[in-house]
Structure formats: C-alpha cells, structure tokens
Scaffold this motif. Structure first.
Motif, PDB file in Angstrom:
ATOM      1  N   CYS A 242       0.561  -0.893  -0.168  1.00 16.83           N
ATOM      2  CA  CYS A 242      -0.157   0.228  -0.150  1.00 16.83           C
ATOM      3  C   CYS A 242       1.360   1.273   0.029  1.00 16.83           C
ATOM      4  N   HIS A 243       2.060   0.830   0.029  1.00 17.13           N
ATOM      5  CA  HIS A 243       2.635   2.682   0.829  1.00 17.13           C
ATOM      6  C   HIS A 243       4.079   2.592  -0.435  1.00 17.13           C
ATOM      7  N   ARG A 249       2.821   8.292  -5.323  1.00 14.16           N
ATOM      8  CA  ARG A 249       2.302   7.719  -4.918  1.00 14.16           C
ATOM      9  C   ARG A 249       2.076   6.113  -5.863  1.00 14.16           C
ATOM     10  N   PRO A 253      -3.008   2.317  -2.609  1.00 14.64           N
ATOM     11  CA  PRO A 253      -3.873   2.809  -1.896  1.00 14.64           C
ATOM     12  C   PRO A 253      -3.916   3.963  -0.632  1.00 14.64           C
ATOM     13  N   GLY A 254      -2.299   3.900  -0.726  1.00 15.92           N
ATOM     14  CA  GLY A 254      -1.679   4.363   0.694  1.00 15.92           C
ATOM     15  C   GLY A 254      -0.630   5.301   0.981  1.00 15.92           C
ATOM     16  N   PRO A 255      -0.911   6.927   1.382  1.00 14.41           N
ATOM     17  CA  PRO A 255      -0.169   7.381   1.881  1.00 14.41           C
ATOM     18  C   PRO A 255       1.709   7.240   1.319  1.00 14.41           C
ATOM     19  N   PHE A 295      -7.239  10.322   1.120  1.00 10.07           N
ATOM     20  CA  PHE A 295      -7.164   8.167   0.558  1.00 10.07           C
ATOM     21  C   PHE A 295      -8.093   7.886   1.082  1.00 10.07           C
ATOM     22  N   THR A 296      -8.260   6.848   1.283  1.00 11.49           N
ATOM     23  CA  THR A 296     -10.121   6.374   1.464  1.00 11.49           C
ATOM     24  C   THR A 296      -8.652   5.453   3.047  1.00 11.49           C
TER      25      THR A 296
END
Ligand code: CUA
Length: 322
Positions: A242-243, A249, A253-255, A295-296
């Motif tokens: 995710c990161h 990015r 999905p993540g920062p 972000f979700t």
C-alpha cells in the motif's frame, strides 16, 4: 537423459523439481506427486488410445460408396462391460490413494512443534507459544520434525500454501484451521497466499526456512534471531502493498512515505500534525485515528501483530526514507 526428458520425469529425490512440480521437501510430497503422476500418465495413455482409435476408425469405416448403408449394430454387451468396469476400478484406485494421503495430512502427530499462524491483509505472522518466540515474519522449522500450524485470519479468507511441501489450507476469520508437515530438505521455500484477498494478494509472500535441529534450538533460544529489522518488517508485514517508498504514490492505496517524517500532514478532518514517532505508532495500531486527507480509510490495524521493538524498527526505517 536429455534435458527435456529430465524435466518431464520425476527425479528420484525431486530436489530440483520438474516441469510440473516444484522441489519436493516434505514427507507428504512423495505421495502427492506419485498420485499426480499416476493420474497424469493414465490420462495421457487414454487420450492417445481414444484419439488414436477414433482417427483409425474415421479412416477404416468411412463411407466408400454413395449408396453404402450403415451396419445394423445394436450393441455389444461384452465391450460395454469392459469399458464400464475398467474405468470404475481405476477410479476406485485413485479414490483410495487420495483418501489415504488425505487422512495422513488431516491428523497431525502428537509430538509436533506448535506454531500459531495469523494471516491478515497482506502478511503472515508466526508465533511459537511453547518456545517463547512471537511475531516472526518467516516460518523457521527444523528438518525432520513434524510441525503443526494452528491458523486463523484477522480479516478475510486467506490460504496458506507451501508448494514445495505440497500443503495448502484456507485460513479463515473466527475459526482455526490446522495443517501439519514434516520438512525433509534444508533450504528456503516460498509461502504463498492461495486465496484472492484484495489488492496485495500477490504480494502476500513469505518464506519457510528449514534448518537443522541444532540451528533451530539456537534460533528459538535467542527469541527468534536478534533485533527486528525495519526494512524487512516493512516488506514482510505487507506495508509495501500500500505504501510506496518514494515520494510518488505509484497508484497504491496508501500515502507514499519518503520524506514524510518530520513534515506536516493534513488529515481528513482538516487538522494538521507534524509526523513523529507517536503519529506513526498510532497509525500502525489505530489506522483510522488520523487518516491523511485524500486517502480512503482502508488500512488494517497491526495492533497485537507487532511488538514494541518491531514498531520501533519500523519507525526508524520510515525515518530513513528521503
Ligand atoms: Cu491473502 Cu490472498
């Protein structure tokens, strides 16, 4: 033996693996492979036989004259009995062979080493309750000893799969599933997730290391092999799914995390905070507390999955990302 034949044939110890099968490294592998090759060659034999006879008959019984009539054959009892009884016997052999192997895999030996396996999006954690090792990200086992895994999931259905051991079982939330094996060859083998469980499914990979019994004891006595390594944990715990480790990015999905430590972040509720050790710790254990704006909120909690030393190692690793 030509290289092609040696690829196709099963080698005596199966160490290198074959075209169809990975290396063979557990007591269950021989039986599984034996049955696989039995069914494989049986299918190949009947495929060639049936297609061969079909082609032969197409030629032999083709219509030769335009006024030729079909022979008046209504049936042949002897032939019908033969083609019903032979496949039935073969199917019973396959069933009994498979059932015997299934029973062997279903009942772990009493003296097996106990390991608890926890699956979550998208990582595996191994605890050895009787040996005092917890939070291992790789499964370490001794050669020649039975190991019993008691597995559960913190979120969705995963599946624990070690191709080299020929064992696979679903790992389910709110329920324990049990799997056992006895490794026969020292080495490092892949552990995969074999049940689609979301974005990071294909990255839900770790290893099982088969070591000699003395090495295993030393490893267990040291509490699982020295201080935790943040970079390794970051990969093993599935953070990579995710990161991104850069400032970009990369569609994850993540920062992204590069240069984040010490910078000021804006959150979904509009508040702002400087990223420090406490913020990272909170985000790991309570990801929903302060979600970065834009972000979700999809990050799972790692509370109980990482001990203090491991969280510290992760923080130190994130600090190094520039
Ligand atoms: Cu876990 Cu796929």
């Amino acid at each position: 033996m030509s290289p092609l034949i040696s690829l196709l044939a099963s080698t005596p110890n199966g160490l290198r693996g074959t075209l169809w099968m990975p290396p063979r490294a557990s007591t269950a592998a021989g039986d599984t492979d034996g049955l696989f090759y039995f069914i494989y060659y049986l299918c190949a034999f009947f495929f060639i036989l049936i297609v061969g006879v079909t082609l032969l008959f197409i030629f032999k019984y083709r219509r030769k004259r335009s006024n030729q009539r079909t022979s008046p054959i209504e049936g042949n009892q002897r032939l019908e009995i033969i083609w019903a009884v032979i496949p039935a016997i073969l199917l019973v052999v396959i069933f009994l062979w498979g059932f015997r192997g299934y029973l062997g895999l279903a009942v772990p030996p009493a003296e097996a080493i106990d390991v608890r396996v926890t699956a979550q999006k998208w990582s595996w954690t191994f605890d050895y309750p009787k040996l005092g090792v917890s939070g291992a990200t790789e499964l370490i086992v001794p050669e020649g000893r039975a190991v019993k895994l008691t597995m559960s999931s913190r979120d969705v259905i995963h599946s624990f799969y070690v191709p080299a051991f020929r064992v696979k079982k679903d790992v389910i939330p709110n329920r324990y599933s049990v799997l056992w094996f006895e490794a026969t060859e020292r080495g490092t083998y892949d552990v995969m997730c074999a049940e689609y469980c979301g974005t990071g499914h294909s990255k839900m990979i770790t290893h099982v290391k088969v070591v000699n019994p003395g090495e295993f004891e030393d490893w267990a006595k040291s509490g699982g092999g020295g201080p935790p390594d943040g970079a390794k944990l970051f990969a093993a715990k599935g953070c990579v799914a995710c990161h991104s480790l850069t400032k970009d990015r990369r569609g994850l999905p993540g920062p992204p995390l590069a240069g984040k430590y010490g910078s000021t972040e804006t959150f979904a509720d509009g508040s702002q905070l400087k990223i420090d050790d406490n913020y990272i710790r909170e985000s790991v254990t309570q990801p929903m507390a302060k979600v970065v704006k834009g972000f979700t909120p999809v990050m799972p909690t790692f509370k109980g999955q990482l001990n203090d030393a491991q969280i510290g190692a992760l923080i130190d690793f994130i600090k190094t990302l520039k």
